[in-house]
Write a protein that holds these residues in place. Structure first.
Motif, PDB file in Angstrom:
ATOM      1  N   LEU A  46       0.807  -1.215   0.000  1.00 21.24           N
ATOM      2  CA  LEU A  46       0.000   0.000   0.000  1.00 21.24           C
ATOM      3  C   LEU A  46       0.845   1.272   0.000  1.00 21.24           C
ATOM      4  O   LEU A  46       0.292   2.371  -0.062  1.00 21.24           O
ATOM      5  N   HIS A  47       2.157   1.123   0.115  1.00 20.98           N
ATOM      6  CA  HIS A  47       3.069   2.271   0.166  1.00 20.98           C
ATOM      7  C   HIS A  47       2.720   3.195   1.336  1.00 20.98           C
ATOM      8  O   HIS A  47       2.600   4.405   1.181  1.00 20.98           O
ATOM      9  N   ILE A  48       2.546   2.580   2.496  1.00 20.14           N
ATOM     10  CA  ILE A  48       2.257   3.326   3.721  1.00 20.14           C
ATOM     11  C   ILE A  48       3.250   2.907   4.795  1.00 20.14           C
ATOM     12  O   ILE A  48       4.006   1.954   4.599  1.00 20.14           O
ATOM     13  N   GLY A  49       3.216   3.588   5.939  1.00 18.02           N
ATOM     14  CA  GLY A  49       4.166   3.256   6.985  1.00 18.02           C
ATOM     15  C   GLY A  49       3.621   3.321   8.396  1.00 18.02           C
ATOM     16  O   GLY A  49       4.349   3.063   9.340  1.00 18.02           O
ATOM     17  N   LYS A  50       2.345   3.667   8.538  1.00 11.71           N
ATOM     18  CA  LYS A  50       1.784   3.821   9.878  1.00 11.71           C
ATOM     19  C   LYS A  50       0.414   3.158   9.970  1.00 11.71           C
ATOM     20  O   LYS A  50      -0.314   3.055   8.978  1.00 11.71           O
ATOM     21  N   ILE A  51       0.071   2.764  11.187  1.00  8.00           N
ATOM     22  CA  ILE A  51      -1.221   2.114  11.416  1.00  8.00           C
ATOM     23  C   ILE A  51      -2.377   3.046  11.076  1.00  8.00           C
ATOM     24  O   ILE A  51      -3.375   2.609  10.493  1.00  8.00           O
TER      25      ILE A  51
END
Length: 72
Positions: A46-51
């Protein structure tokens, strides 16, 4: 929409609703470390890094596709 595997979707949904990694592991009968590894894969896809980004993605995409249509 980015396709998640069935297991990734199970974990993403639980995390999005606020479950801890330990709770998810107990619910699904897997190791907390397995949950952590799967979350890493989800974040990469998803190209994300946080909850909180995962939660936003889940509620803005997946929930829209699974919610029932309004009745007339």
């Amino acid at each position: 929409m980015t396709a998640l595997s069935e297991r990734e979707a199970q974990i993403a949904e639980r995390i999005a609703w606020g479950a801890s990694q330990k709770e998810v592991a107990c619910d699904l009968g897997i190791s907390r470390y397995t949950v952590d590894n799967i979350l890493r894969r989800i974040y990469q896809k998803l190209h994300i890094g946080k909850i909180n980004e995962l939660s936003a993605w889940w509620f803005c995409t997946c929930l829209l596709y699974t919610s029932p249509s309004p009745r007339d």
